[in-house]
Structure formats: structure tokens, C-alpha cells
Write a protein that holds these residues in place. Structure first.
Motif, PDB file in Angstrom:
ATOM      1  N   ALA A 202     140.608  -1.803  32.217  1.00 31.98           N
ATOM      2  CA  ALA A 202     140.298  -0.564  31.502  1.00 31.98           C
ATOM      3  C   ALA A 202     138.806  -0.412  31.240  1.00 31.98           C
ATOM      4  O   ALA A 202     138.285   0.708  31.193  1.00 31.98           O
ATOM      5  CB  ALA A 202     141.073  -0.517  30.181  1.00 31.98           C
ATOM      6  N   VAL A 203     138.084  -1.541  31.092  1.00 39.02           N
ATOM      7  CA  VAL A 203     136.646  -1.461  30.782  1.00 39.02           C
ATOM      8  C   VAL A 203     135.770  -1.800  31.988  1.00 39.02           C
ATOM      9  O   VAL A 203     134.560  -1.544  31.967  1.00 39.02           O
ATOM     10  CB  VAL A 203     136.277  -2.394  29.597  1.00 39.02           C
ATOM     11  CG1 VAL A 203     137.055  -2.001  28.353  1.00 39.02           C
ATOM     12  CG2 VAL A 203     136.533  -3.860  29.954  1.00 39.02           C
ATOM     13  N   ARG A 204     136.357  -2.373  33.039  1.00 38.39           N
ATOM     14  CA  ARG A 204     135.583  -2.796  34.215  1.00 38.39           C
ATOM     15  C   ARG A 204     134.787  -1.664  34.849  1.00 38.39           C
ATOM     16  O   ARG A 204     133.634  -1.885  35.280  1.00 38.39           O
ATOM     17  CB  ARG A 204     136.522  -3.419  35.248  1.00 38.39           C
ATOM     18  CG  ARG A 204     135.828  -3.928  36.504  1.00 38.39           C
ATOM     19  CD  ARG A 204     136.854  -4.451  37.513  1.00 38.39           C
ATOM     20  NE  ARG A 204     136.213  -4.808  38.769  1.00 38.39           N
ATOM     21  CZ  ARG A 204     135.871  -3.940  39.723  1.00 38.39           C
ATOM     22  NH1 ARG A 204     136.111  -2.630  39.544  1.00 38.39           N
ATOM     23  NH2 ARG A 204     135.287  -4.360  40.833  1.00 38.39           N
ATOM     24  N   PRO A 205     135.309  -0.405  34.950  1.00 37.03           N
ATOM     25  CA  PRO A 205     134.522   0.661  35.577  1.00 37.03           C
ATOM     26  C   PRO A 205     133.182   0.927  34.891  1.00 37.03           C
ATOM     27  O   PRO A 205     132.259   1.466  35.523  1.00 37.03           O
ATOM     28  CB  PRO A 205     135.446   1.887  35.457  1.00 37.03           C
ATOM     29  CG  PRO A 205     136.818   1.317  35.414  1.00 37.03           C
ATOM     30  CD  PRO A 205     136.680   0.049  34.640  1.00 37.03           C
ATOM     31  N   GLY A 206     133.048   0.533  33.637  1.00 40.43           N
ATOM     32  CA  GLY A 206     131.772   0.704  32.958  1.00 40.43           C
ATOM     33  C   GLY A 206     130.710  -0.272  33.407  1.00 40.43           C
ATOM     34  O   GLY A 206     129.522  -0.101  33.088  1.00 40.43           O
ATOM     35  N   LEU A 207     131.105  -1.302  34.169  1.00 40.23           N
ATOM     36  CA  LEU A 207     130.155  -2.310  34.650  1.00 40.23           C
ATOM     37  C   LEU A 207     129.993  -2.303  36.167  1.00 40.23           C
ATOM     38  O   LEU A 207     128.918  -2.637  36.676  1.00 40.23           O
ATOM     39  CB  LEU A 207     130.600  -3.713  34.204  1.00 40.23           C
ATOM     40  CG  LEU A 207     130.614  -4.000  32.702  1.00 40.23           C
ATOM     41  CD1 LEU A 207     131.242  -5.364  32.427  1.00 40.23           C
ATOM     42  CD2 LEU A 207     129.197  -3.968  32.145  1.00 40.23           C
ATOM     43  N   ALA A 208     131.052  -1.970  36.889  1.00 42.37           N
ATOM     44  CA  ALA A 208     131.038  -2.095  38.350  1.00 42.37           C
ATOM     45  C   ALA A 208     131.083  -0.741  39.031  1.00 42.37           C
ATOM     46  O   ALA A 208     131.729   0.195  38.547  1.00 42.37           O
ATOM     47  CB  ALA A 208     132.227  -2.938  38.802  1.00 42.37           C
ATOM     48  N   GLU A 209     130.398  -0.656  40.164  1.00 37.86           N
ATOM     49  CA  GLU A 209     130.487   0.552  40.979  1.00 37.86           C
ATOM     50  C   GLU A 209     131.841   0.603  41.678  1.00 37.86           C
ATOM     51  O   GLU A 209     132.512  -0.416  41.843  1.00 37.86           O
ATOM     52  CB  GLU A 209     129.357   0.564  42.022  1.00 37.86           C
ATOM     53  CG  GLU A 209     127.966   0.670  41.412  1.00 37.86           C
ATOM     54  CD  GLU A 209     126.890   0.750  42.481  1.00 37.86           C
ATOM     55  OE1 GLU A 209     127.259   0.721  43.685  1.00 37.86           O
ATOM     56  OE2 GLU A 209     125.707   0.826  42.116  1.00 37.86           O
ATOM     57  N   GLU A 210     132.210   1.777  42.113  1.00 36.69           N
ATOM     58  CA  GLU A 210     133.521   1.975  42.719  1.00 36.69           C
ATOM     59  C   GLU A 210     133.690   1.163  44.001  1.00 36.69           C
ATOM     60  O   GLU A 210     134.802   0.766  44.358  1.00 36.69           O
ATOM     61  CB  GLU A 210     133.727   3.466  43.022  1.00 36.69           C
ATOM     62  CG  GLU A 210     135.185   3.869  43.109  1.00 36.69           C
ATOM     63  CD  GLU A 210     135.352   5.366  43.182  1.00 36.69           C
ATOM     64  OE1 GLU A 210     136.163   5.816  44.015  1.00 36.69           O
ATOM     65  OE2 GLU A 210     134.665   6.077  42.422  1.00 36.69           O
ATOM     66  N   SER A 211     132.583   0.873  44.682  1.00 40.04           N
ATOM     67  CA  SER A 211     132.660   0.133  45.947  1.00 40.04           C
ATOM     68  C   SER A 211     132.760  -1.384  45.749  1.00 40.04           C
ATOM     69  O   SER A 211     132.977  -2.114  46.713  1.00 40.04           O
ATOM     70  CB  SER A 211     131.424   0.448  46.799  1.00 40.04           C
ATOM     71  OG  SER A 211     130.238   0.072  46.111  1.00 40.04           O
ATOM     72  N   GLN A 212     132.576  -1.849  44.532  1.00 38.15           N
ATOM     73  CA  GLN A 212     132.590  -3.293  44.270  1.00 38.15           C
ATOM     74  C   GLN A 212     134.020  -3.826  44.338  1.00 38.15           C
ATOM     75  O   GLN A 212     134.914  -3.372  43.633  1.00 38.15           O
ATOM     76  CB  GLN A 212     131.996  -3.576  42.886  1.00 38.15           C
ATOM     77  CG  GLN A 212     132.048  -5.033  42.446  1.00 38.15           C
ATOM     78  CD  GLN A 212     131.349  -5.985  43.392  1.00 38.15           C
ATOM     79  OE1 GLN A 212     131.995  -6.713  44.167  1.00 38.15           O
ATOM     80  NE2 GLN A 212     130.016  -5.959  43.371  1.00 38.15           N
ATOM     81  N   ARG A 213     134.263  -4.823  45.218  1.00 41.89           N
ATOM     82  CA  ARG A 213     135.602  -5.368  45.417  1.00 41.89           C
ATOM     83  C   ARG A 213     135.923  -6.512  44.464  1.00 41.89           C
ATOM     84  O   ARG A 213     137.099  -6.802  44.213  1.00 41.89           O
ATOM     85  CB  ARG A 213     135.757  -5.872  46.856  1.00 41.89           C
ATOM     86  CG  ARG A 213     135.645  -4.772  47.910  1.00 41.89           C
ATOM     87  CD  ARG A 213     135.746  -5.342  49.316  1.00 41.89           C
ATOM     88  NE  ARG A 213     137.008  -6.035  49.559  1.00 41.89           N
ATOM     89  CZ  ARG A 213     137.110  -7.310  49.895  1.00 41.89           C
ATOM     90  NH1 ARG A 213     136.032  -8.055  50.033  1.00 41.89           N
ATOM     91  NH2 ARG A 213     138.297  -7.857  50.100  1.00 41.89           N
ATOM     92  N   ALA A 214     134.895  -7.189  43.932  1.00 41.96           N
ATOM     93  CA  ALA A 214     135.135  -8.360  43.087  1.00 41.96           C
ATOM     94  C   ALA A 214     135.896  -7.973  41.826  1.00 41.96           C
ATOM     95  O   ALA A 214     135.599  -6.959  41.189  1.00 41.96           O
ATOM     96  CB  ALA A 214     133.807  -9.019  42.714  1.00 41.96           C
ATOM     97  N   LEU A 215     136.869  -8.792  41.456  1.00 42.57           N
ATOM     98  CA  LEU A 215     137.632  -8.525  40.236  1.00 42.57           C
ATOM     99  C   LEU A 215     136.766  -8.747  39.001  1.00 42.57           C
ATOM    100  O   LEU A 215     136.749  -7.926  38.081  1.00 42.57           O
ATOM    101  CB  LEU A 215     138.875  -9.426  40.189  1.00 42.57           C
ATOM    102  CG  LEU A 215     139.737  -9.326  38.928  1.00 42.57           C
ATOM    103  CD1 LEU A 215     140.249  -7.904  38.724  1.00 42.57           C
ATOM    104  CD2 LEU A 215     140.905 -10.315  38.992  1.00 42.57           C
ATOM    105  N   PHE A 216     136.022  -9.851  38.994  1.00 40.64           N
ATOM    106  CA  PHE A 216     135.199 -10.185  37.835  1.00 40.64           C
ATOM    107  C   PHE A 216     133.727  -9.983  38.172  1.00 40.64           C
ATOM    108  O   PHE A 216     133.212 -10.613  39.116  1.00 40.64           O
ATOM    109  CB  PHE A 216     135.464 -11.616  37.375  1.00 40.64           C
ATOM    110  CG  PHE A 216     136.881 -11.821  36.910  1.00 40.64           C
ATOM    111  CD1 PHE A 216     137.353 -11.185  35.774  1.00 40.64           C
ATOM    112  CD2 PHE A 216     137.757 -12.635  37.618  1.00 40.64           C
ATOM    113  CE1 PHE A 216     138.666 -11.353  35.338  1.00 40.64           C
ATOM    114  CE2 PHE A 216     139.063 -12.819  37.200  1.00 40.64           C
ATOM    115  CZ  PHE A 216     139.518 -12.172  36.058  1.00 40.64           C
TER     116      PHE A 216
END
Length: 319
Positions: A202-216
Motif C-alpha cells: 500500500a505504501v511502496r508506490p510512494g518510494l518506487a517507480e512503476e517500472s521497478q520490479r524489486a519487491l523491497f
């Protein structure tokens, strides 16, 4: 005598110095490696010198065995003694090449076996306390998810950092990991870990770009490194009041030990851990032996104490 700091005679020191030059110039070993050889061989030479050995070619296999026994009495473990023997063998290979000796006296001598060091495990109550702690920000939401996944699935550090978004099937409660030797295995994910995963996604999109595949991902949006995961786990332990220093492999060890303690199914634990050899998994049988012995004493009809004259002063533990 320790022997390590004693100055060697020229007869002993000259070949040793030439060997160290050989390691540095011909073999291109690092200064650190050369220093290690020098320390170990200097110690051996000082020990020989204390026993009136006049030259390297005077050393016999019996002398090397006595030296191994002396190192053991000095408190060195099997691995350290094996390193000393390796240095001696390597040195004598060089002396043979230079035609300064006729044989290698350490060739067939092995170090004593070390007792296998048992992995450190956190107890269930401590882990529950740490994993039930509430995260204070989005990075701690990520950290809680990582640690829940490690403990829920018994993941290695590299397996955790290598997870991609599509590695986890939240609906099916499974995670697909790539283990040692590029062997893939599918593992069940526990309820608490799935809850933590939902919070992180729920909060990951605030840190990662949409193209980023890594979970963490890190605060900058890139895949989180192994070292960063280690640091964050240590930080979590300090912040949440851990009784011991936490590291990723402790969570994997705890997963294995707690699961084996509850189920007794060694083969299943082997599969979940991704061990190729069940002997690797068997180390966990030692960890819960005391627990099993306690259960036996409390439960077996021929082991349970009965109220009587022999134990009137003792109260049996409640099963």
C-alpha cells in the motif's frame, strides 16, 4: 611459550622470507594474505626453534603432529589449526620446488575436527514481541514486511533481497524464491506475513517507480541491498527492544528450529529451507533436544514422577 614473536635464526628465516616474496610477486597474493602466512609460519618456526630444530629439512611428520597437538593445547580450534597446516603444506611445496627439502612432512596430517557451532536462535516470545511492534513510518512498514517474510518462509538474505513483485502470490499465499545453485522453490507464506505484505504494497508506490520490479526498495526507489537489510534488521531490534543482536540468518534459524520443534518433520523442514543434503538440516535437531527432553519427562508414563515418598519434596512441573 607462544613462539609467535620469537626471532628466527637465519637458517629458518631466509627460506621463509623468500617464500613470502614468492607469494607476493609470483602468486600475486594480497598483503593481508602474505601477513597471515608469515604469522602462522613464524609461529611454527619459533616452536621448532624452541625444540632445537636447526633447519626446515630437519622437520618430520612426527614434529608436525606434535605441533598440531601443541596448538590444540594452546586453545586453537580445528579451523585455526587447519589454516596453520595449510600454510605449512604450502610452504613445503615451495621448498620442494626449490630443492631445499626432500618431502612435505605436513602432507597427510589433518587438523582435529571442530565441534559444529550451533546457530543462534531467538525464542518464540521474543520474536512475537518484535514482530508485533507497530511501524512508525513507511520504511518501517517495509522492514516489518521483510522480517515477517524471512521468519514466515525461512528465507536466506539473498533470497529475500532478490524477490520481485511477481514472486509473491498473495491470493494463493505462496512465494517463489531462487535459492542456491539457481534452484527455485515455492514456499507457503503465513497469515501475519501476508498482512505485513499488504501494508507494504500500500505504501511502496510512494518510494518506487512503476517500472521497478524489486519487491523491497530503498528510500531512493532502487532494490534494497543485502547490507541495507542487515542494517535495518539490527536497527529494528534496537528500536523495538530486542534482547540480542538480530541478523537475517537468525530469523532463518529460528524458523527452522521452531518449525522442527512443533512438527518433528525433518524432511519437510529440509524442503522448506532448500537444503540439498538433510545432514545440513539435522543441526536443528540439536537445538530443540532440551525441549524434547522436557516434553518427554512431562508426558511419558514411564518418565513422569508420581506423588510418593521419593519426591515429596518436589512438585512435578505442570505439562
Amino acid at each position: 611459550m607462544s613462539g609467535a614473536a620469537e626471532e628466527l635464526t637465519d637458517v629458518l628465516s631466509a627460506p621463509l622470507s623468500a617464500f613470502l616474496v614468492h607469494l607476493a610477486s609470483e602468486k600475486r597474493h594480497s598483503p593481508r594474505t602474505c601477513d597471515s602466512y608469515q604469522r602462522d609460519l613464524q609461529r611454527f618456526g619459533a616452536w621448532l626453534q624452541g625444540r632445537q630444530a636447526s633447519a626446515w629439512h630437519d622437520v618430520s611428520g612426527h614434529d608436525v603432529r606434535r605441533y598440531v597437538a601443541w596448538l590444540s593445547r594452546e586453545g586453537l580450534g580445528g579451523r585455526s589449526i587447519a589454516r596453520h597446516l595449510s600454510a605449512i603444506r604450502r610452504f613445503y611445496q615451495y621448498l620442494l620446488r626449490e630443492k631445499q627439502v626432500r618431502d612435505n612432512p605436513a602432507l597427510d596430517i589433518r587438523a582435529p575436527k571442530s565441534g559444529r557451532r550451533l546457530p543462534r536462535v531467538a525464542d518464540v516470545d521474543q520474536l512475537n514481541h518484535l514482530l508485533d511492534a507497530r511501524p512508525d513510518d513507511s520504511l518501517e512498514v517495509r522492514d516489518l514486511c521483510m522480517f515477517e517474510m524471512m521468519y514466515s518462509c525461512g528465507l536466506r538474505l539473498s533470497e529475500l533481497s532478490g524477490l520481485d513483485l511477481d514472486s509473491v502470490d498473495a491470493r494463493g499465499g505462496e512465494v517463489r524464491v531462487l535459492g542456491k545453485g539457481s534452484k527455485e522453490r515455492v514456499l507457503p507464506v503465513g497469515r501475519k506475513a501476508l498482512q505485513a505484505l499488504s501494508g507494504w504494497l500500500a505504501v511502496r508506490p510512494g518510494l518506487a517507480e512503476e517500472s521497478q520490479r524489486a519487491l523491497f526498495v530503498s528510500q531512493r526507489g532502487g532494490r534494497l541491498s543485502n547490507r541495507s537489510i542487515q542494517a535495518r534488521l539490527g536497527r529494528w531490534g534496537v528500536a523495538k527492544g530486542a534482547e540480542q543482536r538480530l541478523h537475517p540468518h537468525m530469523l532463518r534459524h529460528s524458523f527452522a528450529s521452531h518449525l522442527l520443534e512443533s512438527s518433528g518433520d525433518l524432511r519437510a523442514v529440509q524442503e522448506l529451507l532448500g537444503h540439498a543434503d538433510i545432514a545440513t538440516t539435522q543441526v536443528y535437531t540439536h537445538l530443540d533436544f532440551q525441549h524434547l527432553a522436557r516434553v518427554y519427562d512431562q508426558s511419558h508414563p514411564r518418565a513422569r514422577r508420581r506423588n510418593g515418598s521419593d519426591d515429596q519434596q518436589q512438585t512435578p512441573e505442570t505439562p
